[in-house]
Design an enzyme around this catalytic site. Structure first.
Site, PDB file in Angstrom:
ATOM      1  N   ARG A   1       0.840  -1.204   0.000  1.00 59.82           N
ATOM      2  CA  ARG A   1       0.000   0.000   0.000  1.00 59.82           C
ATOM      3  C   ARG A   1       0.878   1.258   0.000  1.00 59.82           C
ATOM      4  O   ARG A   1       0.557   2.249  -0.642  1.00 59.82           O
ATOM      5  CB  ARG A   1      -0.987   0.009   1.175  1.00 59.82           C
ATOM      6  CG  ARG A   1      -1.746   1.338   1.300  1.00 59.82           C
ATOM      7  CD  ARG A   1      -3.092   1.247   2.020  1.00 59.82           C
ATOM      8  NE  ARG A   1      -3.062   0.464   3.229  1.00 59.82           N
ATOM      9  CZ  ARG A   1      -2.429   0.817   4.372  1.00 59.82           C
ATOM     10  NH1 ARG A   1      -1.783   1.959   4.439  1.00 59.82           N
ATOM     11  NH2 ARG A   1      -2.477   0.022   5.421  1.00 59.82           N
TER      12      ARG A   1
ATOM     13  N   TYR B   1     -15.209  18.795 -14.841  1.00 61.26           N
ATOM     14  CA  TYR B   1     -15.609  17.408 -15.073  1.00 61.26           C
ATOM     15  C   TYR B   1     -16.690  17.025 -14.051  1.00 61.26           C
ATOM     16  O   TYR B   1     -16.469  17.153 -12.843  1.00 61.26           O
ATOM     17  CB  TYR B   1     -14.393  16.483 -14.950  1.00 61.26           C
ATOM     18  CG  TYR B   1     -14.775  15.025 -14.912  1.00 61.26           C
ATOM     19  CD1 TYR B   1     -15.293  14.397 -16.036  1.00 61.26           C
ATOM     20  CD2 TYR B   1     -14.667  14.288 -13.740  1.00 61.26           C
ATOM     21  CE1 TYR B   1     -15.678  13.073 -15.996  1.00 61.26           C
ATOM     22  CE2 TYR B   1     -15.047  12.959 -13.693  1.00 61.26           C
ATOM     23  CZ  TYR B   1     -15.553  12.359 -14.829  1.00 61.26           C
ATOM     24  OH  TYR B   1     -15.950  11.045 -14.780  1.00 61.26           O
TER      25      TYR B   1
ATOM     26  N   ASP C   1      -6.350  19.864 -14.211  1.00 61.32           N
ATOM     27  CA  ASP C   1      -6.772  18.568 -14.740  1.00 61.32           C
ATOM     28  C   ASP C   1      -6.321  18.545 -16.200  1.00 61.32           C
ATOM     29  O   ASP C   1      -6.894  19.238 -17.040  1.00 61.32           O
ATOM     30  CB  ASP C   1      -8.300  18.439 -14.613  1.00 61.32           C
ATOM     31  CG  ASP C   1      -8.815  17.073 -15.066  1.00 61.32           C
ATOM     32  OD1 ASP C   1      -8.102  16.380 -15.808  1.00 61.32           O
ATOM     33  OD2 ASP C   1      -9.948  16.711 -14.686  1.00 61.32           O
TER      34      ASP C   1
ATOM     35  N   LYS D   1      -7.882   7.340 -19.321  1.00 62.18           N
ATOM     36  CA  LYS D   1      -8.133   7.848 -20.666  1.00 62.18           C
ATOM     37  C   LYS D   1      -6.919   7.594 -21.575  1.00 62.18           C
ATOM     38  O   LYS D   1      -6.652   6.466 -21.924  1.00 62.18           O
ATOM     39  CB  LYS D   1      -8.529   9.318 -20.588  1.00 62.18           C
ATOM     40  CG  LYS D   1      -9.593   9.615 -19.505  1.00 62.18           C
ATOM     41  CD  LYS D   1     -10.937   8.981 -19.793  1.00 62.18           C
ATOM     42  CE  LYS D   1     -11.899   8.998 -18.604  1.00 62.18           C
ATOM     43  NZ  LYS D   1     -12.150  10.280 -17.975  1.00 62.18           N
TER      44      LYS D   1
HETATM   45  C1  PLP Z   1     -12.632  10.757 -16.769  1.00 58.49           C
HETATM   46  C2  PLP Z   1     -12.213  12.057 -16.209  1.00 58.49           C
HETATM   47  C3  PLP Z   1     -11.995  12.233 -14.836  1.00 58.49           C
HETATM   48  C4  PLP Z   1     -12.257  11.143 -13.824  1.00 58.49           C
HETATM   49  O1  PLP Z   1     -11.435  10.040 -13.968  1.00 58.49           O
HETATM   50  P1  PLP Z   1     -11.870   8.519 -13.615  1.00 58.49           P
HETATM   51  O2  PLP Z   1     -10.666   7.750 -13.993  1.00 58.49           O
HETATM   52  O3  PLP Z   1     -13.096   8.228 -14.398  1.00 58.49           O
HETATM   53  O4  PLP Z   1     -12.156   8.493 -12.142  1.00 58.49           O
HETATM   54  C5  PLP Z   1     -11.556  13.484 -14.411  1.00 58.49           C
HETATM   55  N1  PLP Z   1     -11.373  14.499 -15.267  1.00 58.49           N
HETATM   56  C6  PLP Z   1     -11.570  14.375 -16.591  1.00 58.49           C
HETATM   57  C7  PLP Z   1     -11.345  15.535 -17.489  1.00 58.49           C
HETATM   58  C8  PLP Z   1     -12.007  13.153 -17.104  1.00 58.49           C
HETATM   59  O5  PLP Z   1     -12.237  13.029 -18.422  1.00 58.49           O
END
Ligand code: PLP
Length: 371
Positions: free
Chosen positions: A47, A99, A170, A195
């Site tokens: 962890r 988001y 982000d 992503k």
């Molecule tokens: C998908 C996404 C998130 C969240 O990520 P997860 O892996 O689904 O928890 C945050 N910000 C953006 C811009 C995203 O496209």
């Protein structure tokens, strides 16, 4: 070293005992102590740290140009860690089209713990009006999801610095291949590695990368290790593997997205296309200045409204009707119905995650569906 080289080498080291060129997955949750009580390579319990996670964190930090990185089990877990690392009562300024998963997280899990305002961050006057004595963090997301709004990163950072406020970005839509917020002065970068880093729609992950290994980062690191929202060694391995091709995949996504945006932009049934690579984008010049590529996601609005959007989406053969983005396959979605009742997304909007299929096939499919 250049990005392509970092992507291949920074997350891998040849195994010293077996000579395996590719670093093996270490599944063991615990590590043996030596006679003097120490640990061979500092690993104690998975962890806190694991060799595959260290490898992943190394390549993530290098790609974003930061001093350290922390990997998480999802993008939302990474965001949650940032919010949990702040002193209760801290005020956060976030974009009004943040988001939706993170906006809901703040609203539903941090109500009464943190203060927050969702505003049009790129509007300098509005931003300055919302800064309070307890404002500790400005959160930006650029390009934004799903409106592809572009925030002038340097401009926001200049304002934040005047007030001693931290800035987190982000960077999921851009990836470090297209945009490096730390180089522009941001304190922290956040990613959903689900992503583009993963890139094959088969794993969930998140990441934070810091400009400086400072007190705030120590707090974030504690939340990661004590909170335990960590990725498995296998997921870390798969991410390291995918990251090796990230620079080349991003180039393909950007190339295809640009051509698809240009095709849609001249289509008679399209009201407008939202893509930072189009000169018609309201912040095209800022995007050109701060990005090395405009990303692989675009949205477009149909003149004939939500019914036409629904008709088009159901006539497509190659695009899969699904949420998420960043995979090699093209996805399309009706975003407003995905985001729920408080959405600001227009109902005639469709969002496309442009994949790596041949662009001619993607254009042909959209052309036939929109006929
Ligand atoms: C998908 C996404 C998130 C969240 O990520 P997860 O892996 O689904 O928890 C945050 N910000 C953006 C811009 C995203 O496209």
């Amino acid at each position: 070293m250049k990005t392509e080289t970092i992507a291949i080498h920074a997350g891998n080291h040849t195994d010293a005992t077996t000579g395996a060129v590719i670093q093996p997955i270490v599944l063991s949750t615990t590590f043996e102590r030596l006679e003097d009580g120490s640990f061979r390579e500092g690993y104690i319990y998975s962890r806190s740290a694991n060799p595959n996670r260290t490898a992943l964190e190394n390549v993530l930090a290098k790609l974003e140009g930061g001093e350290a990185a922390a990997a998480f089990s999802s993008g939302n877990a990474a965001g949650m860690t940032v919010f949990q690392s702040l002193k209760p009562g801290t005020h956060i300024i976030a974009p009004d089209d943040m988001y939706h998963g993170l906006r809901n997280q703040l609203k539903q899990l941090f109500e009464g713990i943190l203060e927050f305002d969702f505003i049009d961050i790129d509007n300098t006057e509005v931003l300055q009006q919302h800064i309070k004595p307890n404002t500790g963090l400005i959160w930006i997301e650029t390009p934004s999801n799903p409106l592809l709004k572009v925030t002038d990163i340097k401009k926001v950072i200049a304002i934040a610095k005047q007030h001693g406020i931290k800035v987190a970005c982000d960077n999921t839509f851009a990836t470090p291949i297209c945009q490096q917020p730390l180089a522009l002065g941001a304190d922290l970068v956040m990613h959903s590695t689900t992503k583009y880093f993963g890139g094959h729609s088969d794993l969930m992950g998140g990441a934070l990368i810091t400009a400086k290994n400072d007190d705030w980062w120590q707090k974030i690191s504690n939340v990661q290790q004590m909170g335990g929202a960590i990725p498995s060694p296998a997921d870390c391995y798969y991410l390291v593997r995918s990251i090796k091709t990230l620079p080349y995949r991003m180039r393909g996504h950007v190339h295809n997205a640009q051509l698809l945006a240009e095709f849609l932009n001249t289509h008679t049934k399209v009201e407008r296309v939202l893509y930072p690579g189009l000169p018609t984008h309201p912040n095209y010049s800022v995007a050109k200045e701060q990005m090395n590529g405009f990303g692989g996601v675009l949205s477009f609005c149909l003149k004939d409204g939500p019914e036409e959007a629904n008709r088009v989406i159901n006539k497509l053969k190659l695009f899969t009707k699904a949420t998420s983005l960043g995979g090699v396959e093209s996805l399309i979605e009706h975003r407003a119905t995905m985001e729920g009742p408080d959405t600001k997304t227009p109902f005639n909007l469709l969002r496309i995650s442009v994949g790596l299929e041949h662009i001619d096939d993607l254009i042909d499919d959209l052309a036939q569906a929109m006929r």
